[in-house]
Design a protein around this motif. Structure first.
Motif, PDB file in Angstrom:
ATOM      1  N   PRO A  64      -5.804  21.294  -0.168  1.00 13.93           N
ATOM      2  CA  PRO A  64      -5.353  21.578   1.198  1.00 13.93           C
ATOM      3  C   PRO A  64      -4.106  22.442   1.223  1.00 13.93           C
ATOM      4  N   PRO A  65      -3.807  23.053   2.360  1.00 14.55           N
ATOM      5  CA  PRO A  65      -2.592  23.869   2.485  1.00 14.55           C
ATOM      6  C   PRO A  65      -1.348  23.067   2.109  1.00 14.55           C
ATOM      7  N   GLY A  66      -0.444  23.737   1.388  1.00 14.06           N
ATOM      8  CA  GLY A  66       0.803  23.108   0.984  1.00 14.06           C
ATOM      9  C   GLY A  66       0.755  22.425  -0.361  1.00 14.06           C
ATOM     10  N   THR A  67      -0.432  22.279  -0.971  1.00 10.30           N
ATOM     11  CA  THR A  67      -0.536  21.636  -2.272  1.00 10.30           C
ATOM     12  C   THR A  67       0.247  22.418  -3.330  1.00 10.30           C
ATOM     13  N   LYS A  68       1.135  21.740  -4.053  1.00 11.44           N
ATOM     14  CA  LYS A  68       1.896  22.404  -5.117  1.00 11.44           C
ATOM     15  C   LYS A  68       1.016  22.642  -6.332  1.00 11.44           C
ATOM     16  N   VAL A  73      -2.495  31.881  -2.006  1.00 12.43           N
ATOM     17  CA  VAL A  73      -1.429  31.110  -2.657  1.00 12.43           C
ATOM     18  C   VAL A  73      -0.087  31.742  -2.299  1.00 12.43           C
ATOM     19  N   THR A  74       0.925  30.907  -2.141  1.00 20.63           N
ATOM     20  CA  THR A  74       2.286  31.376  -1.883  1.00 20.63           C
ATOM     21  C   THR A  74       3.124  31.173  -3.140  1.00 20.63           C
ATOM     22  N   LEU A  75       3.780  32.240  -3.591  1.00 23.19           N
ATOM     23  CA  LEU A  75       4.694  32.167  -4.734  1.00 23.19           C
ATOM     24  C   LEU A  75       6.116  32.251  -4.215  1.00 23.19           C
ATOM     25  N   THR A  76       6.909  31.220  -4.473  1.00 25.43           N
ATOM     26  CA  THR A  76       8.282  31.158  -3.991  1.00 25.43           C
ATOM     27  C   THR A  76       9.234  31.089  -5.182  1.00 25.43           C
ATOM     28  N   PRO A  77      10.231  31.995  -5.263  1.00 25.42           N
ATOM     29  CA  PRO A  77      11.186  31.953  -6.372  1.00 25.42           C
ATOM     30  C   PRO A  77      11.856  30.584  -6.483  1.00 25.42           C
ATOM     31  N   ASN A  78      11.928  30.089  -7.709  1.00 24.72           N
ATOM     32  CA  ASN A  78      12.574  28.811  -8.036  1.00 24.72           C
ATOM     33  C   ASN A  78      11.833  27.587  -7.497  1.00 24.72           C
ATOM     34  N   ARG A  79      10.696  27.810  -6.840  1.00 23.94           N
ATOM     35  CA  ARG A  79       9.931  26.683  -6.318  1.00 23.94           C
ATOM     36  C   ARG A  79       8.486  26.693  -6.790  1.00 23.94           C
ATOM     37  N   GLY A  80       8.043  27.794  -7.362  1.00 26.47           N
ATOM     38  CA  GLY A  80       6.705  27.865  -7.905  1.00 26.47           C
ATOM     39  C   GLY A  80       5.648  28.233  -6.886  1.00 26.47           C
ATOM     40  N   ALA A  81       4.425  27.811  -7.182  1.00 25.85           N
ATOM     41  CA  ALA A  81       3.268  28.195  -6.376  1.00 25.85           C
ATOM     42  C   ALA A  81       2.756  27.014  -5.565  1.00 25.85           C
ATOM     43  N   SER A  82       2.158  27.337  -4.428  1.00 30.79           N
ATOM     44  CA  SER A  82       1.517  26.322  -3.596  1.00 30.79           C
ATOM     45  C   SER A  82       0.410  26.985  -2.799  1.00 30.79           C
ATOM     46  N   ILE A  83      -0.548  26.184  -2.352  1.00 33.22           N
ATOM     47  CA  ILE A  83      -1.613  26.708  -1.503  1.00 33.22           C
ATOM     48  C   ILE A  83      -0.999  27.158  -0.178  1.00 33.22           C
ATOM     49  N   ALA A  84      -1.384  28.337   0.266  1.00 29.90           N
ATOM     50  CA  ALA A  84      -0.772  28.933   1.459  1.00 29.90           C
ATOM     51  C   ALA A  84      -1.008  28.079   2.699  1.00 29.90           C
ATOM     52  N   GLN A  85      -0.043  28.131   3.606  1.00 27.51           N
ATOM     53  CA  GLN A  85      -0.142  27.474   4.906  1.00 27.51           C
ATOM     54  C   GLN A  85      -0.128  28.566   5.979  1.00 27.51           C
ATOM     55  N   PRO A  86      -1.301  28.991   6.452  1.00 29.89           N
ATOM     56  CA  PRO A  86      -1.358  30.122   7.381  1.00 29.89           C
ATOM     57  C   PRO A  86      -0.660  29.828   8.700  1.00 29.89           C
ATOM     58  N   THR A  87       0.007  30.833   9.230  1.00 30.26           N
ATOM     59  CA  THR A  87       0.635  30.721  10.547  1.00 30.26           C
ATOM     60  C   THR A  87      -0.407  31.012  11.623  1.00 30.26           C
ATOM     61  N   PRO A  88      -0.139  30.647  12.880  1.00 34.20           N
ATOM     62  CA  PRO A  88      -1.074  30.999  13.954  1.00 34.20           C
ATOM     63  C   PRO A  88      -1.358  32.499  14.021  1.00 34.20           C
ATOM     64  N   GLN A  89      -0.332  33.332  13.827  1.00 29.29           N
ATOM     65  CA  GLN A  89      -0.538  34.774  13.859  1.00 29.29           C
ATOM     66  C   GLN A  89      -1.472  35.226  12.749  1.00 29.29           C
TER      67      GLN A  89
END
Length: 254
Positions: free
Chosen positions: A47-51, A81-97
């Motif tokens: 699901p979205p947000g999964t690390k 997937v979202t890659l965030t510095p110093n936090r790693g990867a997680s499943i993306a959480q799409p915005t309404p837009q």
């Protein structure tokens, strides 16, 4: 003189481990790992947000961490997937837009893919679509909504594959993966509403197949547009209002 070695740094465990089994017949290719990740997303197992901790992924796939990173970068480039510095990867959480943009892109692509499917599809391709819908309805009847949603996506992907347009098909595969995340994030919270929406999807798919079987290159794209518009209209971008708490119960009153 005694040298004291620094203690190894402790790493935080992932919130959810990827539900992927290690390969036992040989090392997986990058495409194999990518396909397994996408399948887990389409099946709603990630699901979205999964690390996504690289060590955990590497162990699941039976490869080194360096093999995992390019796969995560590829998924990040596709906004899955979202890659965030110093936090790693997680499943993306799409915005309404982002959700609205994905459906707009699908409305631009899929009518053309249906036209190409009608021009190129064999009777076997149309039969495969019918089988996909039969399986989707069976999954819905058994309460397996995850599988029903996956099969709904497979219906659209099969049209793209048989249409014979590799570029549009590749783009749609990315959009279908992102749609799965959107549905997990913004589908109606009420179980009956979700079930009714899925049932409507099956009926719309069958109407679309009827138009395809007749090789109606005007009606089939119109039905596809209406189908996508209905799915988008079901999304709930505003969370339901929370009910007022029962103060008497909370405070221990009678």
């Amino acid at each position: 003189m005694t040298t004291t070695l620094p203690k190894p740094r402790r790493t935080r465990a992932a919130v959810t481990e990827p539900p992927v089994q290690p390969d036992t017949t040989g090392q997986l290719s990058d495409n194999d790992m990518y396909d397994r990740m996408v399948s887990a997303i389409l099946d709603h197992r990630l699901p979205p947000g999964t690390k996504l901790v690289e060590d955990k992924l590497a162990a699941a796939f039976g490869v080194s961490r360096t093999r995992v990173r390019p796969v995560l970068v590829r998924l990040a480039n596709e906004q899955v997937v979202t890659l965030t510095p110093n936090r790693g990867a997680s499943i993306a959480q799409p915005t309404p837009q982002e959700a609205l943009e994905v459906f707009e892109a699908r409305r631009l692509l899929e009518p053309r893919l249906v036209e190409l499917f009608i021009a190129n599809a064999t009777d076997g391709d149309i039969a495969a679509l019918r089988t996909c819908i039969d399986d989707e309805e069976a999954a819905r009847a058994s309460g397996d909504m995850r599988r029903a949603i996956r099969l709904s996506g497979d219906f659209h992907l099969h049209i793209a594959q048989a249409a014979g347009h590799q570029t549009l098909g590749r783009i749609l595969r990315e959009l279908v993966s992102r749609t799965s995340l959107i549905l997990m994030t913004y589908s109606p919270s009420h179980a009956q509403t979700r079930e009714e929406a899925t049932a409507c999807g099956c009926r719309e798919h069958r109407a679309l197949i009827d138009a395809i079987r007749l090789r109606d290159a005007r009606e089939a794209p119109r039905l596809m547009l209406a189908h996508l518009a209905r799915i988008e209209s079901q999304l709930e971008f505003t969370p339901p209002a929370a009910e007022a708490p029962d103060l008497a119960q909370l405070l221990g009153g009678a």
